[in-house]
Design an enzyme around this catalytic site. Structure first.
Site, PDB file in Angstrom:
ATOM      1  N   ASP A  23     -18.465  -6.647-122.067  1.00  0.00           N
ATOM      2  CA  ASP A  23     -19.913  -6.445-122.005  1.00  0.00           C
ATOM      3  C   ASP A  23     -20.604  -6.974-123.258  1.00  0.00           C
ATOM      4  O   ASP A  23     -21.649  -7.633-123.174  1.00  0.00           O
ATOM      5  CB  ASP A  23     -20.236  -4.961-121.817  1.00  0.00           C
ATOM      6  N   HIS A  28     -11.887  -3.840-114.552  1.00  0.00           N
ATOM      7  CA  HIS A  28     -10.847  -3.016-115.190  1.00  0.00           C
ATOM      8  C   HIS A  28      -9.679  -3.862-115.687  1.00  0.00           C
ATOM      9  O   HIS A  28      -8.585  -3.338-115.912  1.00  0.00           O
ATOM     10  CB  HIS A  28     -10.342  -1.925-114.242  1.00  0.00           C
ATOM     11  N   SER A  87     -26.445  -1.538-119.892  1.00  0.00           N
ATOM     12  CA  SER A  87     -27.570  -1.382-120.812  1.00  0.00           C
ATOM     13  C   SER A  87     -27.091  -0.893-122.174  1.00  0.00           C
ATOM     14  O   SER A  87     -27.700  -1.223-123.206  1.00  0.00           O
ATOM     15  CB  SER A  87     -28.607  -0.427-120.229  1.00  0.00           C
ATOM     16  N   SER A  88     -26.004  -0.122-122.212  1.00  0.00           N
ATOM     17  CA  SER A  88     -25.499   0.364-123.502  1.00  0.00           C
ATOM     18  C   SER A  88     -24.990  -0.797-124.352  1.00  0.00           C
ATOM     19  O   SER A  88     -25.250  -0.849-125.564  1.00  0.00           O
ATOM     20  CB  SER A  88     -24.394   1.401-123.292  1.00  0.00           C
ATOM     21  N   GLY A 106     -28.422   3.247-114.743  1.00  0.00           N
ATOM     22  CA  GLY A 106     -27.473   3.786-113.784  1.00  0.00           C
ATOM     23  C   GLY A 106     -26.937   2.789-112.790  1.00  0.00           C
ATOM     24  O   GLY A 106     -26.256   3.170-111.843  1.00  0.00           O
TER      25      GLY A 106
END
Length: 381
Positions: free
Chosen positions: A167, A32, A122-123, A117
């Site tokens: 990411d 974060h 993965s996105s 999950g």
């Protein structure tokens, strides 16, 4: 999965495909902090989204998902698709077009071996593999950083997640046996060797699902922004929490509610932990690095408030187990995984202990995932 994707393409569209891959990621420390302009320390992993693709005539693209066993036709002149996975691809194509790339229509099949999950992004891997591949197929080339920004803005504009850029950066630029110390404000980065001889990284999945698009993730970001806005009224040079030290935060604490103060304090302390942790990795002090992982989890749980009972329970077992050098929850929070740095000799017994106690407490057997630090997005011959 690589072979399955290629064979599915042959069956649906015939020959002529190029094959690409982009990895998921773990983040060793620095959670974060990315959207607050701070530092992160991700590593690409050896689990990927695989894509077979070739240019096609016309303006409509045909895309088949092996994972979801469904397909769509896509044209960026149309409204964004309702199918959730297709919105990521639509967003990437649209964002590349915004940056001057004339993306050709294409036929594509994709699938992944990134556990769903588990907070392994993965996105971002899906965004990165399409961005990398379509960039390769286009005449106007974007840099990896520009591709990462296209992926980030896909999340913002088409998914509703106001994520940072970590990411996408590591998925596109990762290197084997190295982690990336990324400055999320300047996007300058350093690749730091990560070869912990005698120990290994292992994820323990709590089996509690989470949604990054949920209100709590965006709430944490808005709380940090409120803290920055309060300080900026007095110190105009402050634009991100990256610009704030603990002394400055404490100076204006009385103008913040307690939750805003605690969120901001966590981010500031996490940046310091990460920089110390990087020094320890450079010197080969993996035990010292593990101490910072323990401290990171404490901050995420108690100050930033993004852990949950299941994650805390796993981490408490790890903290008290001989042979576990470090342990922390990873990802957006409210579920997902705990990342552990464990000596080889203790790993099997530690995982057995977690499985036994977690099943007794929650009636579930947690999933374990070995982590190997691998390379970034690439074309395969």
């Amino acid at each position: 999965m690589k072979n399955r994707v290629f064979e599915e393409f042959l069956a649906r569209f015939g020959s002529g495909a190029r094959l690409y891959a982009a990895p998921g990621r773990v983040n060793l420390i620095g959670e974060h902090t990315d959207y607050n302009g701070g530092f992160v320390l991700p590593g690409a992993i050896d689990r990927c989204i695989w894509l077979a693709v070739r240019p096609a005539a016309g303006r409509r693209s045909r895309i088949w998902s092996v994972d979801f066993d469904e397909g769509i036709e896509l044209n960026i002149a149309d409204e964004p698709p309702r199918v959730s996975w297709a919105r990521y691809i639509y967003g990437v194509v649209s964002e590349m077009a915004r940056r001057g790339v004339d993306v050709p229509a294409f036929d594509a099949v994709f699938g992944g071996d990134i556990p769903s999950g588990a907070g392994l992004s993965s996105s971002a891997a899906l965004e990165s593999v399409f961005a990398f591949a379509l960039n390769d197929l286009s005449e106007r080339k974007l840099t990896p950083v520009e591709l990462a920004r296209a992926g980030q803005m896909t999340e913002h504009r088409y998914i509703g997640v106001r994520c940072g850029i970590m990411d996408q950066m590591i998925s596109l630029l990762g290197e084997r046996d190295r982690v990336m110390r990324l400055d999320c404000r300047s996007l300058e980065y350093e690749m730091i060797p990560f070869r912990p001889e005698g120990c290994r990284l292992v994820l323990i999945d709590s089996m509690v699902s989470h949604s990054l698009a949920g209100t709590e993730y965006n709430l944490r970001r808005s709380q940090c922004e409120r803290g920055v806005a309060i300080i900026a009224r007095h110190v105009p040079r402050v634009t991100l929490l990256r610009d704030v030290g603990l002394d400055m935060l404490d100076t204006y604490r009385s103008e913040m509610d307690e939750w805003v103060y605690r969120r901001c304090r966590y981010v500031i302390e996490e940046n310091v932990r990460l920089l110390i942790g990087c020094d320890r990795l450079r010197s080969g002090d993996y035990a010292g690095f593990g101490e910072k992982m323990f401290e990171s989890h404490r901050g995420l749980s108690q100050e930033y408030g993004v852990s949950c009972g299941e994650l805390d329970f796993i981490q408490e077992i790890a903290r008290g187990y001989d042979g576990v050098l470090g342990s922390r929850m990873m990802g957006g929070g409210f579920g997902g995984c705990v990342l552990n740095l464990v000596s080889d000799g203790a790993c099997e017994s530690f995982l057995d202990e977690v499985d036994r106690r977690y099943a007794a407490r929650y009636g579930l057997h947690p999933r374990t995932i070995d982590v190997v630090i691998g390379g970034g997005a690439r074309r395969l011959e």
